[in-house]
Design an enzyme around this catalytic site. Sequence first.
Site, PDB file in Angstrom:
ATOM      1  N   ARG A   1       0.822  -1.220   0.000  1.00  0.00           N
ATOM      2  CA  ARG A   1       0.000   0.000   0.000  1.00  0.00           C
ATOM      3  C   ARG A   1       0.850   1.261   0.000  1.00  0.00           C
ATOM      4  NH1 ARG A   1      -5.422  -0.610   2.045  1.00  0.00           N
ATOM      5  NH2 ARG A   1      -6.201  -2.450   1.001  1.00  0.00           N
TER       6      ARG A   1
ATOM      7  N   ARG B   1      -3.884   6.740   0.427  1.00  0.00           N
ATOM      8  CA  ARG B   1      -4.451   7.963   1.007  1.00  0.00           C
ATOM      9  C   ARG B   1      -3.512   8.804   1.849  1.00  0.00           C
ATOM     10  NH1 ARG B   1      -9.993   5.013   2.628  1.00  0.00           N
ATOM     11  NH2 ARG B   1      -8.386   3.540   3.235  1.00  0.00           N
TER      12      ARG B   1
ATOM     13  N   ARG C   1      -8.497  11.316  -5.730  1.00  0.00           N
ATOM     14  CA  ARG C   1      -9.679  10.636  -5.186  1.00  0.00           C
ATOM     15  C   ARG C   1     -10.874  11.573  -4.977  1.00  0.00           C
ATOM     16  NH1 ARG C   1     -12.465   7.768  -3.860  1.00  0.00           N
ATOM     17  NH2 ARG C   1     -12.210   6.594  -1.938  1.00  0.00           N
TER      18      ARG C   1
ATOM     19  N   ASP D   1      -6.686  -3.305  -7.111  1.00  0.00           N
ATOM     20  CA  ASP D   1      -7.217  -3.883  -5.874  1.00  0.00           C
ATOM     21  C   ASP D   1      -7.440  -5.360  -6.114  1.00  0.00           C
ATOM     22  OD1 ASP D   1      -8.467  -2.845  -3.124  1.00  0.00           O
ATOM     23  OD2 ASP D   1      -9.607  -4.570  -3.845  1.00  0.00           O
TER      24      ASP D   1
ATOM     25  N   TYR E   1     -14.261 -12.809   0.971  1.00  0.00           N
ATOM     26  CA  TYR E   1     -15.119 -11.677   0.583  1.00  0.00           C
ATOM     27  C   TYR E   1     -16.337 -12.155  -0.200  1.00  0.00           C
ATOM     28  CZ  TYR E   1     -11.728  -8.183   2.123  1.00  0.00           C
ATOM     29  OH  TYR E   1     -10.900  -7.398   2.886  1.00  0.00           O
TER      30      TYR E   1
HETATM   31  O1  CP3 Z   1       0.112  -1.682  -2.418  1.00  0.00           O
HETATM   32  C1  CP3 Z   1      -0.249  -0.846  -3.270  1.00  0.00           C
HETATM   33  O2  CP3 Z   1       0.179   0.347  -3.264  1.00  0.00           O
HETATM   34  C2  CP3 Z   1      -1.135  -1.285  -4.420  1.00  0.00           C
HETATM   35  C3  CP3 Z   1      -2.516  -1.067  -4.278  1.00  0.00           C
HETATM   36  C4  CP3 Z   1      -3.444  -1.993  -3.511  1.00  0.00           C
HETATM   37  C5  CP3 Z   1      -4.743  -1.588  -3.110  1.00  0.00           C
HETATM   38  N1  CP3 Z   1      -5.383  -2.645  -2.580  1.00  0.00           N
HETATM   39  C6  CP3 Z   1      -5.289  -0.244  -3.284  1.00  0.00           C
HETATM   40  C7  CP3 Z   1      -6.349   0.176  -2.348  1.00  0.00           C
HETATM   41  C8  CP3 Z   1      -3.314  -3.329  -3.157  1.00  0.00           C
HETATM   42  C9  CP3 Z   1      -2.113  -4.249  -3.325  1.00  0.00           C
HETATM   43  C10 CP3 Z   1      -4.546  -3.734  -2.564  1.00  0.00           C
HETATM   44  C11 CP3 Z   1      -4.808  -5.089  -2.112  1.00  0.00           C
HETATM   45  C12 CP3 Z   1      -5.950  -5.352  -1.245  1.00  0.00           C
HETATM   46  N2  CP3 Z   1      -7.226  -4.846  -1.325  1.00  0.00           N
HETATM   47  C13 CP3 Z   1      -5.944  -6.298  -0.197  1.00  0.00           C
HETATM   48  C14 CP3 Z   1      -4.759  -7.161   0.173  1.00  0.00           C
HETATM   49  C15 CP3 Z   1      -3.773  -6.380   0.955  1.00  0.00           C
HETATM   50  C16 CP3 Z   1      -4.262  -6.007   2.327  1.00  0.00           C
HETATM   51  O3  CP3 Z   1      -4.408  -4.814   2.564  1.00  0.00           O
HETATM   52  O4  CP3 Z   1      -4.477  -6.927   3.122  1.00  0.00           O
HETATM   53  C17 CP3 Z   1      -7.218  -6.317   0.372  1.00  0.00           C
HETATM   54  C18 CP3 Z   1      -7.667  -7.163   1.551  1.00  0.00           C
HETATM   55  C19 CP3 Z   1      -8.031  -5.405  -0.344  1.00  0.00           C
HETATM   56  C20 CP3 Z   1      -9.468  -5.108  -0.155  1.00  0.00           C
HETATM   57  C21 CP3 Z   1      -9.612  -3.686   0.220  1.00  0.00           C
HETATM   58  N3  CP3 Z   1      -9.571  -2.654  -0.693  1.00  0.00           N
HETATM   59  C22 CP3 Z   1      -9.733  -3.129   1.519  1.00  0.00           C
HETATM   60  C23 CP3 Z   1      -9.826  -3.914   2.801  1.00  0.00           C
HETATM   61  C24 CP3 Z   1      -9.757  -1.729   1.372  1.00  0.00           C
HETATM   62  C25 CP3 Z   1      -9.782  -0.676   2.466  1.00  0.00           C
HETATM   63  C26 CP3 Z   1     -11.064   0.055   2.640  1.00  0.00           C
HETATM   64  C27 CP3 Z   1     -10.799   1.368   3.337  1.00  0.00           C
HETATM   65  O5  CP3 Z   1     -11.312   2.385   2.870  1.00  0.00           O
HETATM   66  O6  CP3 Z   1     -10.075   1.410   4.347  1.00  0.00           O
HETATM   67  C28 CP3 Z   1      -9.647  -1.460  -0.012  1.00  0.00           C
HETATM   68  C29 CP3 Z   1      -9.581  -0.129  -0.626  1.00  0.00           C
HETATM   69  C30 CP3 Z   1      -8.243   0.248  -1.154  1.00  0.00           C
HETATM   70  N4  CP3 Z   1      -7.498  -0.514  -1.996  1.00  0.00           N
HETATM   71  C31 CP3 Z   1      -7.573   1.482  -0.923  1.00  0.00           C
HETATM   72  C32 CP3 Z   1      -6.395   1.452  -1.683  1.00  0.00           C
HETATM   73  C33 CP3 Z   1      -5.362   2.524  -1.850  1.00  0.00           C
HETATM   74  C34 CP3 Z   1      -8.117   2.662  -0.114  1.00  0.00           C
HETATM   75  C35 CP3 Z   1      -8.647   3.442  -1.214  1.00  0.00           C
HETATM   76  C36 CP3 Z   1      -9.421   4.634  -1.197  1.00  0.00           C
HETATM   77  O7  CP3 Z   1     -10.574   4.696  -0.684  1.00  0.00           O
HETATM   78  O8  CP3 Z   1      -8.910   5.576  -1.843  1.00  0.00           O
END
Ligand code: CP3
Length: 364
Positions: free
Chosen positions: A35, A39, A48, A84, A159
């Site tokens: 990540r 944000r 965003r 994602d 999920y």
């Molecule tokens: O690592 C990176 O920079 C690449 C981008 C990346 C994202 N998601 C962008 C994202 C990667 C590798 C993921 C993987 C991902 N997504 C996982 C596996 C890694 C982990 O964190 O365990 C999982 C479980 C997800 C599912 C997911 N997507 C979750 C739980 C969330 C968080 C929700 C929240 O708002 O807190 C997301 C959203 C997400 N994916 C964000 C980002 C940057 C937040 C995005 C936003 O609202 O702008």
Amino acid sequence: MTNPSFSSTPTDQYSRFLAACRREPVDAIPVWYMRQAGRYQPEYRKIREKYSLLEICRTPELCVQISQLPVTQLGVDAAILFSDIMVPLSAMGVELDIQENVGPLIAHPLRSDADVQTLHAFETVESLPYVLDSIRQLKHSLSVPLIGFAGGPYTLASYLIEGQASRSYLHTKQMMWNRPDLWQTLMDKLGAAISHFLRAQIQAGAAAVQIFDSWVGSLSPEDFQTYVLPTMKRVFHLLQDTGVPIIYFGVNTGDLLPAFAESGASVIGVDWRTPLQEARRRIGPNQAIQGNLDPAMLLAPWSVLSSRAEDIVTQGVQQPGFIFNLGHGVVHHHPPVSVDVLRRLTQHIHEYSHQCLVERGNLV
Ligand code: CP3
């Protein structure tokens, strides 16, 4: 003594990240952060305001810009595609959304035979052209290797079955134990999709891939061995001929590490709950290790953060094949993690580990 040609900033010619994945000698320990795009970055937050997360993932121009940000801002040794784990599921007939501070939401959770049947195989090239376009563009513009990725089968299944994030995974485990045949059908579909998707990413230019099986640590070692490991072995076997490093990561997987080591992955991701030396003992010498700073430490004072990071490096340099990372993604917090702290940490790991490697006499 410092090597006069050593530079903290990654160069075009040589990748310390790929060298470490292959357990070859390096000039410094490579660094990247799960990540690393997101944000905490003001530039990301600005984008965003206009676009949703899924819109960004589907627009190569934005995806490329965001994937590049941490490379220029932090000096990390690898970029990861901005996407994602849920993205490929939308190309398998799953209706989903990702909500801020909630996470993925599935419109029709998969609970029955008929539900699982609705999940169809996907043809990457036709259904996810934007992912591959982004990778092709990044390959040309990046100075460091690009990591492609997919979600792990257990995490994606959790999920799909729960319909949202879960603490206890009760529906998921119920299907696993009550309907092992249906569970296996789902694992087979997800395993095939993951291997097709990763192969397409590699063909488009990803130099390494990571499987995020973030929630698989909710299983006992026995259940992991029975219900997930066979699928992982198949996925890694199917991708072996590509020759690219494959990283397998999950949270809270300390007791699963010996089984992770059996899976066929070339790099094992470790979280902060297991000390690195103990992780190495459980994994053995044949795979690289990636980890394992507690991401919450990014909010700690520099003296606390830097001494913990040094401790991790000191353990990591004992054997070839170590990549510095967090034990999970950069935390989302108010006020956000500072870009300056991540930049300083990256440079510190490069310089400190270079010094350790000089002292050990096993530089590249
Ligand atoms: O690592 C990176 O920079 C690449 C981008 C990346 C994202 N998601 C962008 C994202 C990667 C590798 C993921 C993987 C991902 N997504 C996982 C596996 C890694 C982990 O964190 O365990 C999982 C479980 C997800 C599912 C997911 N997507 C979750 C739980 C969330 C968080 C929700 C929240 O708002 O807190 C997301 C959203 C997400 N994916 C964000 C980002 C940057 C937040 C995005 C936003 O609202 O702008």
